[in-house]
Scaffold this motif. Sequence first.
Motif, PDB file in Angstrom:
ATOM      1  N   CYS A 143       0.795  -1.273  -0.179  1.00 59.32           N
ATOM      2  CA  CYS A 143       0.084   0.043   0.029  1.00 59.32           C
ATOM      3  C   CYS A 143       0.830   1.440   0.031  1.00 59.32           C
ATOM      4  N   ALA A 144       0.282   2.005  -1.091  1.00 59.84           N
ATOM      5  CA  ALA A 144       1.576   3.442  -0.695  1.00 59.84           C
ATOM      6  C   ALA A 144       0.943   4.570  -0.792  1.00 59.84           C
ATOM      7  N   ALA A 145       1.433   4.698   0.383  1.00 62.28           N
ATOM      8  CA  ALA A 145       0.180   6.083   1.054  1.00 62.28           C
ATOM      9  C   ALA A 145       1.089   8.107   0.750  1.00 62.28           C
ATOM     10  N   SER A 146      -0.091   8.721   0.659  1.00 64.90           N
ATOM     11  CA  SER A 146       0.227  10.011   0.442  1.00 64.90           C
ATOM     12  C   SER A 146      -0.206  11.265   0.632  1.00 64.90           C
ATOM     13  N   GLY A 147       0.402  12.037   1.140  1.00 61.75           N
ATOM     14  CA  GLY A 147      -1.003  13.024   1.155  1.00 61.75           C
ATOM     15  C   GLY A 147      -0.613  13.682   2.719  1.00 61.75           C
ATOM     16  N   SER A 148      -1.229  14.338   3.424  1.00 61.30           N
ATOM     17  CA  SER A 148      -0.994  14.556   4.591  1.00 61.30           C
ATOM     18  C   SER A 148      -0.908  13.257   5.736  1.00 61.30           C
ATOM     19  N   LEU A 149      -0.295  12.598   5.755  1.00 55.58           N
ATOM     20  CA  LEU A 149       0.285  11.486   6.365  1.00 55.58           C
ATOM     21  C   LEU A 149       0.426  11.785   7.747  1.00 55.58           C
ATOM     22  N   SER A 150       1.058  13.181   8.365  1.00 59.19           N
ATOM     23  CA  SER A 150       1.140  13.605   9.861  1.00 59.19           C
ATOM     24  C   SER A 150       0.303  13.001  10.210  1.00 59.19           C
ATOM     25  N   THR A 151      -0.914  13.453  10.111  1.00 57.56           N
ATOM     26  CA  THR A 151      -2.005  13.278  10.759  1.00 57.56           C
ATOM     27  C   THR A 151      -2.547  11.615  11.447  1.00 57.56           C
ATOM     28  N   ILE A 152      -1.546  10.371  10.729  1.00 52.16           N
ATOM     29  CA  ILE A 152      -2.356   9.154  11.191  1.00 52.16           C
ATOM     30  C   ILE A 152      -2.111   8.343  12.255  1.00 52.16           C
ATOM     31  N   ASN A 153      -2.590   8.281  12.227  1.00 50.65           N
ATOM     32  CA  ASN A 153      -1.792   6.735  13.598  1.00 50.65           C
ATOM     33  C   ASN A 153      -1.973   6.179  13.389  1.00 50.65           C
ATOM     34  N   VAL A 154      -2.875   5.565  12.412  1.00 49.55           N
ATOM     35  CA  VAL A 154      -3.032   3.746  12.502  1.00 49.55           C
ATOM     36  C   VAL A 154      -2.860   3.615  11.042  1.00 49.55           C
ATOM     37  N   MET A 155      -2.905   2.386  10.510  1.00 50.90           N
ATOM     38  CA  MET A 155      -2.512   2.085   9.786  1.00 50.90           C
ATOM     39  C   MET A 155      -3.202   0.432   8.838  1.00 50.90           C
ATOM     40  N   GLY A 156      -3.745   0.063   8.665  1.00 55.71           N
ATOM     41  CA  GLY A 156      -4.694  -1.687   8.421  1.00 55.71           C
ATOM     42  C   GLY A 156      -4.676  -1.606   7.290  1.00 55.71           C
ATOM     43  N   TRP A 157      -4.900  -3.642   7.748  1.00 58.97           N
ATOM     44  CA  TRP A 157      -5.623  -3.601   5.692  1.00 58.97           C
ATOM     45  C   TRP A 157      -7.416  -4.191   6.440  1.00 58.97           C
ATOM     46  N   TYR A 158      -8.154  -4.227   5.758  1.00 66.38           N
ATOM     47  CA  TYR A 158      -9.154  -5.079   5.921  1.00 66.38           C
ATOM     48  C   TYR A 158      -9.289  -6.276   4.548  1.00 66.38           C
ATOM     49  N   ARG A 159     -10.861  -6.716   4.720  1.00 68.66           N
ATOM     50  CA  ARG A 159     -11.187  -7.127   3.658  1.00 68.66           C
ATOM     51  C   ARG A 159     -12.589  -7.273   3.608  1.00 68.66           C
ATOM     52  N   GLN A 160     -12.919  -7.943   2.259  1.00 68.47           N
ATOM     53  CA  GLN A 160     -14.821  -8.049   1.975  1.00 68.47           C
ATOM     54  C   GLN A 160     -14.797  -9.179   0.891  1.00 68.47           C
ATOM     55  N   ALA A 161     -15.199  -9.594   1.512  1.00 70.74           N
ATOM     56  CA  ALA A 161     -15.320 -11.602  -0.104  1.00 70.74           C
ATOM     57  C   ALA A 161     -16.802 -10.695  -0.213  1.00 70.74           C
ATOM     58  N   PRO A 162     -17.236 -11.601  -1.496  1.00 67.49           N
ATOM     59  CA  PRO A 162     -18.887 -11.739  -1.897  1.00 67.49           C
ATOM     60  C   PRO A 162     -19.697 -11.670  -0.827  1.00 67.49           C
TER      61      PRO A 162
END
Length: 116
Positions: free
Chosen positions: A22-41
């Motif tokens: 996952c490539a992140a860009s923008g106002s990243l200084s406000t981010i405190n948690v990154m994560g992965w989610y998934r959705q199956a059919p």
Amino acid sequence: QVQLVESGGDLVQPGGSLRLSCAASGSLSTINVMGWYRQAPGKQRESVATLTSDGITNYADSVKGRFAISGDNAKKMVYLQMNSLEVEDTAVYYCNADSFTRARYWGRGTQVTVSS
């Protein structure tokens, strides 16, 4: 604003491995948690793994011991290493970023299909 772009999804056989990025860009200084989610059919989106700015990780019970989330602040990247993949892991995987301002950001997703 934060932009997230996922990559790495693919078709893989049961027992195989994949690494999502996952490539992140923008106002990243406000981010405190990154994560992965998934959705199956036919199912709701669920949390797979999260990584706080303090380096604390959390995993869904279904992926503990098989998946690992990591981040590279210098490259502004978050990864999800997935091992011992199962058919039940088939889903669209989304990168997520949560801000201390309570804003939530999502990528467009990447398809992971586990099938023989």
